[in-house]
Write a protein that holds these residues in place. Structure first.
Motif, PDB file in Angstrom:
ATOM      1  N   SER A  79       9.290  11.976  -0.320  1.00 46.80           N
ATOM      2  CA  SER A  79       9.709  12.004  -1.728  1.00 46.80           C
ATOM      3  C   SER A  79      10.255  13.363  -2.144  1.00 46.80           C
ATOM      4  CB  SER A  79       8.560  11.575  -2.644  1.00 46.80           C
ATOM      5  OG  SER A  79       7.629  12.617  -2.819  1.00 46.80           O
ATOM      6  N   SER A  80      10.185  14.394  -1.240  1.00 44.04           N
ATOM      7  CA  SER A  80      10.786  15.675  -1.655  1.00 44.04           C
ATOM      8  C   SER A  80      12.303  15.586  -1.632  1.00 44.04           C
ATOM      9  CB  SER A  80      10.272  16.874  -0.843  1.00 44.04           C
ATOM     10  OG  SER A  80       9.967  16.568   0.461  1.00 44.04           O
ATOM     11  N   THR A  81      12.855  14.586  -0.953  1.00 46.14           N
ATOM     12  CA  THR A  81      14.316  14.470  -0.900  1.00 46.14           C
ATOM     13  C   THR A  81      14.833  13.264  -1.701  1.00 46.14           C
ATOM     14  OG1 THR A  81      14.138  13.154   1.100  1.00 46.14           O
ATOM     15  CG2 THR A  81      14.407  15.527   1.405  1.00 46.14           C
ATOM     16  N   LEU A  82      13.921  12.560  -2.383  1.00 45.04           N
ATOM     17  CA  LEU A  82      14.332  11.374  -3.150  1.00 45.04           C
ATOM     18  C   LEU A  82      13.864  11.492  -4.597  1.00 45.04           C
ATOM     19  CD1 LEU A  82      13.161   8.466  -0.777  1.00 45.04           C
ATOM     20  CD2 LEU A  82      15.517   9.200  -1.144  1.00 45.04           C
ATOM     21  N   THR A  83      14.601  10.877  -5.520  1.00 38.72           N
ATOM     22  CA  THR A  83      14.099  10.806  -6.897  1.00 38.72           C
ATOM     23  C   THR A  83      13.052   9.682  -6.944  1.00 38.72           C
ATOM     24  OG1 THR A  83      15.696   9.144  -7.555  1.00 38.72           O
ATOM     25  CG2 THR A  83      16.365  11.450  -7.818  1.00 38.72           C
ATOM     26  N   LEU A 104       3.764   8.045   1.857  1.00 36.76           N
ATOM     27  CA  LEU A 104       4.627   8.876   1.021  1.00 36.76           C
ATOM     28  C   LEU A 104       4.273  10.346   1.205  1.00 36.76           C
ATOM     29  CD1 LEU A 104       6.838   8.447  -1.152  1.00 36.76           C
ATOM     30  CD2 LEU A 104       5.030   8.493  -2.865  1.00 36.76           C
ATOM     31  N   ILE A 105       5.229  11.120   1.693  1.00 42.81           N
ATOM     32  CA  ILE A 105       4.968  12.545   1.908  1.00 42.81           C
ATOM     33  C   ILE A 105       5.908  13.386   1.021  1.00 42.81           C
ATOM     34  CG2 ILE A 105       4.082  12.293   4.261  1.00 42.81           C
ATOM     35  CD1 ILE A 105       6.892  13.137   5.245  1.00 42.81           C
ATOM     36  N   ALA A 106       5.576  14.659   0.875  1.00 42.28           N
ATOM     37  CA  ALA A 106       6.447  15.615   0.169  1.00 42.28           C
ATOM     38  C   ALA A 106       5.920  16.988   0.547  1.00 42.28           C
ATOM     39  CB  ALA A 106       6.371  15.426  -1.341  1.00 42.28           C
ATOM     40  N   ASP A 107       6.785  18.004   0.598  1.00 35.20           N
ATOM     41  CA  ASP A 107       6.263  19.299   1.055  1.00 35.20           C
ATOM     42  C   ASP A 107       5.322  19.904   0.008  1.00 35.20           C
ATOM     43  OD1 ASP A 107       9.421  20.576   0.475  1.00 35.20           O
ATOM     44  OD2 ASP A 107       7.650  21.424  -0.486  1.00 35.20           O
ATOM     45  N   VAL A 108       4.420  20.762   0.499  1.00 34.06           N
ATOM     46  CA  VAL A 108       3.308  21.226  -0.331  1.00 34.06           C
ATOM     47  C   VAL A 108       3.778  22.037  -1.542  1.00 34.06           C
ATOM     48  CG1 VAL A 108       2.763  23.295   1.026  1.00 34.06           C
ATOM     49  CG2 VAL A 108       0.931  22.120  -0.182  1.00 34.06           C
ATOM     50  N   GLN A 109       4.886  22.798  -1.390  1.00 33.86           N
ATOM     51  CA  GLN A 109       5.430  23.576  -2.522  1.00 33.86           C
ATOM     52  C   GLN A 109       5.862  22.634  -3.639  1.00 33.86           C
ATOM     53  OE1 GLN A 109       5.956  26.785  -3.189  1.00 33.86           O
ATOM     54  NE2 GLN A 109       5.464  27.792  -1.251  1.00 33.86           N
ATOM     55  N   ALA A 110       6.597  21.592  -3.257  1.00 35.05           N
ATOM     56  CA  ALA A 110       7.083  20.630  -4.255  1.00 35.05           C
ATOM     57  C   ALA A 110       5.903  19.956  -4.949  1.00 35.05           C
ATOM     58  CB  ALA A 110       7.970  19.576  -3.580  1.00 35.05           C
ATOM     59  N   THR A 167       0.847  -1.201   0.000  1.00 35.94           N
ATOM     60  CA  THR A 167       0.000   0.000   0.000  1.00 35.94           C
ATOM     61  C   THR A 167       0.881   1.250   0.000  1.00 35.94           C
ATOM     62  OG1 THR A 167      -0.138   0.013   2.416  1.00 35.94           O
ATOM     63  CG2 THR A 167      -1.900  -1.131   1.224  1.00 35.94           C
ATOM     64  N   ILE A 168       0.436   2.252  -0.757  1.00 35.33           N
ATOM     65  CA  ILE A 168       1.158   3.533  -0.808  1.00 35.33           C
ATOM     66  C   ILE A 168       0.123   4.624  -0.564  1.00 35.33           C
ATOM     67  CG2 ILE A 168       2.661   5.042  -2.161  1.00 35.33           C
ATOM     68  CD1 ILE A 168       3.512   2.613  -3.804  1.00 35.33           C
ATOM     69  N   ASP A 169       0.124   5.172   0.637  1.00 32.28           N
ATOM     70  CA  ASP A 169      -0.809   6.244   0.972  1.00 32.28           C
ATOM     71  C   ASP A 169      -0.049   7.563   1.048  1.00 32.28           C
ATOM     72  OD1 ASP A 169      -3.383   4.895   1.369  1.00 32.28           O
ATOM     73  OD2 ASP A 169      -2.357   3.830   2.992  1.00 32.28           O
ATOM     74  N   GLY A 170      -0.777   8.651   0.829  1.00 30.01           N
ATOM     75  CA  GLY A 170      -0.127   9.950   0.944  1.00 30.01           C
ATOM     76  C   GLY A 170      -1.010  11.044   0.388  1.00 30.01           C
ATOM     77  N   PRO A 171      -0.606  12.295   0.591  1.00 24.90           N
ATOM     78  CA  PRO A 171      -1.410  13.428   0.114  1.00 24.90           C
ATOM     79  C   PRO A 171      -1.387  13.537  -1.405  1.00 24.90           C
ATOM     80  CG  PRO A 171       0.660  14.217   1.026  1.00 24.90           C
ATOM     81  CD  PRO A 171       0.620  12.740   1.277  1.00 24.90           C
ATOM     82  N   THR A 172      -2.248  14.410  -1.911  1.00 22.20           N
ATOM     83  CA  THR A 172      -2.329  14.607  -3.348  1.00 22.20           C
ATOM     84  C   THR A 172      -0.990  15.089  -3.916  1.00 22.20           C
ATOM     85  OG1 THR A 172      -3.784  15.517  -5.048  1.00 22.20           O
ATOM     86  CG2 THR A 172      -3.209  17.025  -3.293  1.00 22.20           C
ATOM     87  N   ALA A 173      -0.643  14.589  -5.106  1.00 22.06           N
ATOM     88  CA  ALA A 173       0.594  14.957  -5.807  1.00 22.06           C
ATOM     89  C   ALA A 173       1.882  14.617  -5.050  1.00 22.06           C
ATOM     90  CB  ALA A 173       0.583  16.438  -6.200  1.00 22.06           C
ATOM     91  N   SER A 174       1.812  13.617  -4.182  1.00 24.01           N
ATOM     92  CA  SER A 174       3.038  13.199  -3.476  1.00 24.01           C
ATOM     93  C   SER A 174       3.875  12.279  -4.366  1.00 24.01           C
ATOM     94  CB  SER A 174       2.688  12.477  -2.173  1.00 24.01           C
ATOM     95  OG  SER A 174       1.841  11.380  -2.447  1.00 24.01           O
ATOM     96  N   VAL A 185       4.797   6.235  -8.485  1.00 24.75           N
ATOM     97  CA  VAL A 185       5.585   5.240  -7.751  1.00 24.75           C
ATOM     98  C   VAL A 185       4.847   3.899  -7.746  1.00 24.75           C
ATOM     99  CG1 VAL A 185       6.475   4.644  -5.461  1.00 24.75           C
ATOM    100  CG2 VAL A 185       6.808   6.954  -6.364  1.00 24.75           C
ATOM    101  N   ALA A 186       3.528   3.931  -7.540  1.00 24.81           N
ATOM    102  CA  ALA A 186       2.740   2.683  -7.503  1.00 24.81           C
ATOM    103  C   ALA A 186       2.837   1.958  -8.849  1.00 24.81           C
ATOM    104  CB  ALA A 186       1.282   2.989  -7.161  1.00 24.81           C
ATOM    105  N   GLN A 187       2.704   2.713  -9.940  1.00 22.62           N
ATOM    106  CA  GLN A 187       2.793   2.102 -11.283  1.00 22.62           C
ATOM    107  C   GLN A 187       4.156   1.453 -11.487  1.00 22.62           C
ATOM    108  OE1 GLN A 187       0.616   1.800 -13.694  1.00 22.62           O
ATOM    109  NE2 GLN A 187      -1.028   3.213 -13.136  1.00 22.62           N
ATOM    110  N   ARG A 188       5.202   2.164 -11.077  1.00 23.08           N
ATOM    111  CA  ARG A 188       6.566   1.661 -11.320  1.00 23.08           C
ATOM    112  C   ARG A 188       6.856   0.422 -10.474  1.00 23.08           C
ATOM    113  NH1 ARG A 188      10.190   5.950 -12.859  1.00 23.08           N
ATOM    114  NH2 ARG A 188      11.801   4.529 -12.171  1.00 23.08           N
TER     115      ARG A 188
END
Ligand code: DC
Length: 228
Positions: A200-204, A143-149, A9-16, A21-24
């Protein structure tokens, strides 16, 4: 005895980045994918098309229970009409988020989502995949990432599709949507206790995908407990 079909399972906010990532991850493993947000978006689109009152919880749940949807080779058909681009529009996503706290709607979508658990395995992305829909998943990612990113990513995606995008508007919408998804009392966006939090804001994307595949390999190489 039937074998357990594994789920990541991969949960997280919109556009994270969870959809990509799930497809890959799924294609690396040869597994299926559930984009649960698409089911909420399809419900929102059908509610709009049928001019249903979004506050009428039973009517909205009935739309979800009777959705005539087919997922086919990258296409999403609603009542036979190809809608994969249409459901990505911001107004559809915003309505989906507005409808999502409805417990009757969530109950109506539960069995549809669980029906995606087919051999050899499933990667499911959404908000409550690890907490409610597949609480027994073998690997849970938050999966998180900052809102600006995330707003920048969404603007780029929209522009690439030829849809106009304003960064400030996207940022404001995203903050509202995050607050609504996180603070609702029913199935809020929250990390499962046993989830791995990945920023994911610090990872490719490649690094994120690899870290999930590594977690799965580790589970495969762990001998099963004897349960004594
Ligand atoms: O992931 P997404 O942006 O496509 O999802 C659209 C909306 O659907 C999201 O704002 C909240 C809702 N949703 C949900 O409540 N639970 C899920 N498992 C997936 C999406």
């Amino acid at each position: 005895m039937s074998a357990i079909i594994p789920v990541i399972t991969i949960d997280g906010p919109t556009a994270s980045g969870k959809g990509t990532v799930a497809q890959r991850v799924a294609s690396a493993l040869g597994w299926g994918v559930l984009d649960s947000g698409a089911l909420y978006r399809l419900t929102a689109l059908a509610v709009q098309q049928q001019a249903i009152d979004p506050d009428n919880e039973s009517a909205v749940a009935n739309v979800a229970a009777t959705l005539d949807v087919q997922f086919r080779l990258g296409q999403i058909l609603l009542g036979g009409q190809e809608v994969s681009e249409l459901i990505r529009q911001e107004h559809v996503g915003n309505l989906a988020s507005r409808l999502a706290p409805n417990p009757k709607l969530r109950a109506a979508l539960l069995s549809r989502q669980r029906a995606f658990r087919l051999a050899p395995g499933l990667v499911a992305d959404g908000r409550d995949m690890g907490t409610i829909v597949f609480p027994d998943a073998q690997v849970k990612i938050f999966l998180i990432a900052d809102v600006q990113a995330r707003a920048q990513r969404r603007a780029k995606q929209l522009i690439e599709k030829g849809i106009s995008a304003n960064l400030e508007d996207l940022l404001a919408d995203m903050r509202v949507r995050d607050a609504r998804d996180t603070q609702r009392s029913v199935a809020p966006l929250i990390a499962a206790k046993d989830a791995h939090v990945v920023d994911s804001s610090t990872l490719t994307i490649d690094q994120t995908v690899q870290s999930i595949l590594d977690l799965w390999s580790r589970i495969l190489s762990t001998p099963p407990s004897l349960g004594v």
